[in-house]
Design a protein around this motif. Sequence first.
Motif, PDB file in Angstrom:
ATOM      1  N   THR A   1       9.292   0.945 -13.116  1.00  0.00           N
ATOM      2  CA  THR A   1      10.042   2.180 -12.869  1.00  0.00           C
ATOM      3  C   THR A   1      11.216   1.990 -11.911  1.00  0.00           C
ATOM      4  O   THR A   1      12.359   2.274 -12.267  1.00  0.00           O
ATOM      5  N   PRO A   2      11.014   1.484 -10.681  1.00  0.00           N
ATOM      6  CA  PRO A   2      12.171   1.309  -9.785  1.00  0.00           C
ATOM      7  C   PRO A   2      13.143   0.244 -10.265  1.00  0.00           C
ATOM      8  O   PRO A   2      14.363   0.408 -10.142  1.00  0.00           O
ATOM      9  N   SER A   3      12.629  -0.865 -10.831  1.00  0.00           N
ATOM     10  CA  SER A   3      13.510  -1.963 -11.220  1.00  0.00           C
ATOM     11  C   SER A   3      14.360  -1.601 -12.432  1.00  0.00           C
ATOM     12  O   SER A   3      15.553  -1.917 -12.481  1.00  0.00           O
ATOM     13  N   ILE A   4      13.760  -0.909 -13.422  1.00  0.00           N
ATOM     14  CA  ILE A   4      14.543  -0.502 -14.593  1.00  0.00           C
ATOM     15  C   ILE A   4      15.570   0.550 -14.201  1.00  0.00           C
ATOM     16  O   ILE A   4      16.719   0.524 -14.656  1.00  0.00           O
TER      17      ILE A   4
ATOM     18  N   SER B   1      19.525  -9.366  -8.416  1.00  0.00           N
ATOM     19  CA  SER B   1      18.955  -8.280  -7.619  1.00  0.00           C
ATOM     20  C   SER B   1      17.776  -7.632  -8.325  1.00  0.00           C
ATOM     21  O   SER B   1      16.755  -7.323  -7.700  1.00  0.00           O
ATOM     22  N   THR B   2      17.898  -7.408  -9.629  1.00  0.00           N
ATOM     23  CA  THR B   2      16.813  -6.792 -10.386  1.00  0.00           C
ATOM     24  C   THR B   2      15.581  -7.685 -10.413  1.00  0.00           C
ATOM     25  O   THR B   2      14.443  -7.214 -10.275  1.00  0.00           O
ATOM     26  N   ALA B   3      15.796  -8.997 -10.577  1.00  0.00           N
ATOM     27  CA  ALA B   3      14.671  -9.932 -10.596  1.00  0.00           C
ATOM     28  C   ALA B   3      13.944  -9.951  -9.248  1.00  0.00           C
ATOM     29  O   ALA B   3      12.704  -9.909  -9.193  1.00  0.00           O
ATOM     30  N   ALA B   4      14.705 -10.005  -8.151  1.00  0.00           N
ATOM     31  CA  ALA B   4      14.084 -10.012  -6.823  1.00  0.00           C
ATOM     32  C   ALA B   4      13.339  -8.707  -6.562  1.00  0.00           C
ATOM     33  O   ALA B   4      12.243  -8.704  -5.990  1.00  0.00           O
ATOM     34  N   LEU B   5      13.913  -7.586  -6.997  1.00  0.00           N
ATOM     35  CA  LEU B   5      13.254  -6.286  -6.803  1.00  0.00           C
ATOM     36  C   LEU B   5      11.966  -6.203  -7.609  1.00  0.00           C
ATOM     37  O   LEU B   5      10.931  -5.735  -7.115  1.00  0.00           O
ATOM     38  N   THR B   6      11.996  -6.656  -8.854  1.00  0.00           N
ATOM     39  CA  THR B   6      10.810  -6.599  -9.708  1.00  0.00           C
ATOM     40  C   THR B   6       9.683  -7.462  -9.145  1.00  0.00           C
ATOM     41  O   THR B   6       8.512  -7.052  -9.126  1.00  0.00           O
ATOM     42  N   CYS B   7      10.029  -8.643  -8.652  1.00  0.00           N
ATOM     43  CA  CYS B   7       8.999  -9.536  -8.112  1.00  0.00           C
ATOM     44  C   CYS B   7       8.353  -8.979  -6.853  1.00  0.00           C
ATOM     45  O   CYS B   7       7.125  -9.038  -6.695  1.00  0.00           O
ATOM     46  N   THR B   8       9.158  -8.425  -5.954  1.00  0.00           N
ATOM     47  CA  THR B   8       8.564  -7.891  -4.723  1.00  0.00           C
ATOM     48  C   THR B   8       7.739  -6.631  -5.007  1.00  0.00           C
ATOM     49  O   THR B   8       6.743  -6.376  -4.328  1.00  0.00           O
ATOM     50  N   ILE B   9       8.128  -5.836  -6.017  1.00  0.00           N
ATOM     51  CA  ILE B   9       7.313  -4.683  -6.409  1.00  0.00           C
ATOM     52  C   ILE B   9       5.963  -5.145  -6.943  1.00  0.00           C
ATOM     53  O   ILE B   9       4.915  -4.582  -6.631  1.00  0.00           O
ATOM     54  N   LYS B  10       5.992  -6.208  -7.753  1.00  0.00           N
ATOM     55  CA  LYS B  10       4.743  -6.752  -8.289  1.00  0.00           C
ATOM     56  C   LYS B  10       3.829  -7.232  -7.159  1.00  0.00           C
ATOM     57  O   LYS B  10       2.611  -6.978  -7.161  1.00  0.00           O
ATOM     58  N   ARG B  11       4.395  -7.912  -6.170  1.00  0.00           N
ATOM     59  CA  ARG B  11       3.582  -8.399  -5.061  1.00  0.00           C
ATOM     60  C   ARG B  11       3.075  -7.256  -4.189  1.00  0.00           C
ATOM     61  O   ARG B  11       1.972  -7.321  -3.645  1.00  0.00           O
ATOM     62  N   ARG B  12       3.878  -6.200  -4.029  1.00  0.00           N
ATOM     63  CA  ARG B  12       3.434  -5.025  -3.257  1.00  0.00           C
ATOM     64  C   ARG B  12       2.285  -4.317  -3.976  1.00  0.00           C
ATOM     65  O   ARG B  12       1.332  -3.828  -3.349  1.00  0.00           O
TER      66      ARG B  12
ATOM     67  N   ALA C   1      14.469   5.457  -3.430  1.00  0.00           N
ATOM     68  CA  ALA C   1      13.406   6.442  -3.198  1.00  0.00           C
ATOM     69  C   ALA C   1      12.150   6.088  -3.976  1.00  0.00           C
ATOM     70  O   ALA C   1      11.026   6.203  -3.461  1.00  0.00           O
ATOM     71  N   LEU C   2      12.322   5.644  -5.214  1.00  0.00           N
ATOM     72  CA  LEU C   2      11.160   5.254  -6.017  1.00  0.00           C
ATOM     73  C   LEU C   2      10.447   4.059  -5.404  1.00  0.00           C
ATOM     74  O   LEU C   2       9.205   3.993  -5.401  1.00  0.00           O
ATOM     75  N   SER C   3      11.227   3.105  -4.894  1.00  0.00           N
ATOM     76  CA  SER C   3      10.615   1.925  -4.265  1.00  0.00           C
ATOM     77  C   SER C   3       9.907   2.292  -2.976  1.00  0.00           C
ATOM     78  O   SER C   3       8.858   1.718  -2.648  1.00  0.00           O
TER      79      SER C   3
ATOM     80  N   LEU D   1       5.662   2.139  -0.246  1.00  0.00           N
ATOM     81  CA  LEU D   1       5.377   1.911   1.177  1.00  0.00           C
ATOM     82  C   LEU D   1       4.277   2.830   1.697  1.00  0.00           C
ATOM     83  O   LEU D   1       3.696   2.577   2.756  1.00  0.00           O
ATOM     84  N   THR D   2       4.014   3.905   0.985  1.00  0.00           N
ATOM     85  CA  THR D   2       2.995   4.851   1.445  1.00  0.00           C
ATOM     86  C   THR D   2       1.581   4.360   1.168  1.00  0.00           C
ATOM     87  O   THR D   2       0.625   4.947   1.672  1.00  0.00           O
ATOM     88  N   TYR D   3       1.442   3.305   0.366  1.00  0.00           N
ATOM     89  CA  TYR D   3       0.114   2.779   0.051  1.00  0.00           C
ATOM     90  C   TYR D   3      -0.226   1.659   1.027  1.00  0.00           C
ATOM     91  O   TYR D   3       0.550   0.698   1.170  1.00  0.00           O
ATOM     92  N   PRO D   4      -1.348   1.732   1.712  1.00  0.00           N
ATOM     93  CA  PRO D   4      -1.731   0.679   2.659  1.00  0.00           C
ATOM     94  C   PRO D   4      -2.183  -0.576   1.932  1.00  0.00           C
ATOM     95  O   PRO D   4      -2.588  -0.537   0.764  1.00  0.00           O
ATOM     96  N   GLY D   5      -2.071  -1.697   2.624  1.00  0.00           N
ATOM     97  CA  GLY D   5      -2.546  -2.944   2.050  1.00  0.00           C
ATOM     98  C   GLY D   5      -4.069  -2.992   2.009  1.00  0.00           C
ATOM     99  O   GLY D   5      -4.746  -2.465   2.883  1.00  0.00           O
ATOM    100  N   ARG D   6      -4.600  -3.619   0.954  1.00  0.00           N
ATOM    101  CA  ARG D   6      -6.058  -3.698   0.778  1.00  0.00           C
ATOM    102  C   ARG D   6      -6.584  -5.094   1.056  1.00  0.00           C
ATOM    103  O   ARG D   6      -7.763  -5.356   0.873  1.00  0.00           O
ATOM    104  N   ASN D   7      -5.704  -6.010   1.470  1.00  0.00           N
ATOM    105  CA  ASN D   7      -6.133  -7.389   1.688  1.00  0.00           C
ATOM    106  C   ASN D   7      -6.255  -7.656   3.184  1.00  0.00           C
ATOM    107  O   ASN D   7      -5.274  -7.590   3.920  1.00  0.00           O
ATOM    108  N   ASN D   8      -7.437  -7.933   3.633  1.00  0.00           N
ATOM    109  CA  ASN D   8      -7.664  -8.250   5.043  1.00  0.00           C
ATOM    110  C   ASN D   8      -7.583  -9.756   5.232  1.00  0.00           C
ATOM    111  O   ASN D   8      -8.570 -10.432   5.460  1.00  0.00           O
ATOM    112  N   THR D   9      -6.403 -10.286   5.104  1.00  0.00           N
ATOM    113  CA  THR D   9      -6.197 -11.726   5.218  1.00  0.00           C
ATOM    114  C   THR D   9      -4.951 -11.991   6.024  1.00  0.00           C
ATOM    115  O   THR D   9      -4.159 -11.088   6.293  1.00  0.00           O
TER     116      THR D   9
END
Length: 374
Positions: free
Chosen positions: A75-78, A51-62, A104-106, A110-118
């Motif tokens: 921060t959220p994963s630790i 679970s921690t590995a999956a959470l860390t990876c998706t945070i990195k991609r976000r 809540a930390l994760s 979600l409040t940050y919009p995506g910057r990739n127009n792809t």
Amino acid sequence: MFFLQSLFCWVGADNRYRFSLIVAFNFLFFIVFSGIFHTSFILSCFILIISTAALTCTIKRRLNDAKLTKNWLYTPSITFAIIGLVIISFNHQALYWLILLPAALSSILLTYPGRNNTQYNYGYIGPINLSSERSPTNRSQRIEPTLTNQHHLQYTESANSFSYHNSQADQEPSYDEQATTKHSAQDIGELIREKLLNNQNSKYVILGLVAIILIAMITSFILSLTTSTELSTSPSTHDKAIKTNDTQLIVNERTNKITLPDDFSLMTTPFNGLIVHWQADNSNELQLWDITQATGDNSCRSITFNNNDSYRTTRVYVENTNEYIAEFSPLDTKEILKDIAIRSRFSLCGYSFSLKGSQATLGKNSFYAELITQ
């Protein structure tokens, strides 16, 4: 298979929807399976690591999607890893409310919009081509998209590489870009972040979250403590059945009582089943033997005469701590009475009784005398 690989992909980007779903299902996965395997610390730790590995990876991609710095990454994963370790170590349901903190930390991401127009595939862009699930031939194609003049997204699928290159224009946007950015600031996520996480309101949000978690934990702890207390103080279903049946037996009519020379008594049930009654040592046991369950003291399961004739009891129980009651089937009443009249001794529940003078005593009672002569 590609979906599973994309969950643990370190590069690439996740949009808001994919990120929120992964985080929600990740926490649900840990809650469910850590609860199922709560007896095994090793399995629970393995579930926490996944679970921690999956959470860390998706945070990195976000973070890649929103083009944020890596300060948010751990921060959220630790926090989740520490809370998960506390949960599986102490194994108490109330501690699961602590997962609201990394959630809540994760959710702040979600409040940050995506910057990739792809174009995203299932909310994901990266070296794992999820579009191949629908069109396998697309995997062999070389894709090299260019987003804007300022943001260059280079992705070569054949080389399995994925990288971002930010030009100087990223740090110094033009006037038109500033106007566009100001217009896009109306994004609902950014509005929420500005309202809740500014310097004035952030402390109230944190205090409110902590208060909710504490109230939920205390409530869960009180409810679990109350439930365990009720279970420990209330009798079990088996004990209730014994008490109910004992009360019913006391109410049942016992007739034809007669006391024999060795201080034991004979009685009959409404169905002419024979009852042997005697007083002995004090006992805290209510039920000594029950033929319907074949449980209890084996010495009470039958009455044995000195000639080795033996008859099974249907039930043996104790009243008033020292009054022993043994019941027999109505089918054996005549045979037991005849043995009591002509034998010299019998044993029951480890107690031995003399039958000297029993025939004369039974003969003086019209009810028993008639049964003996039949």
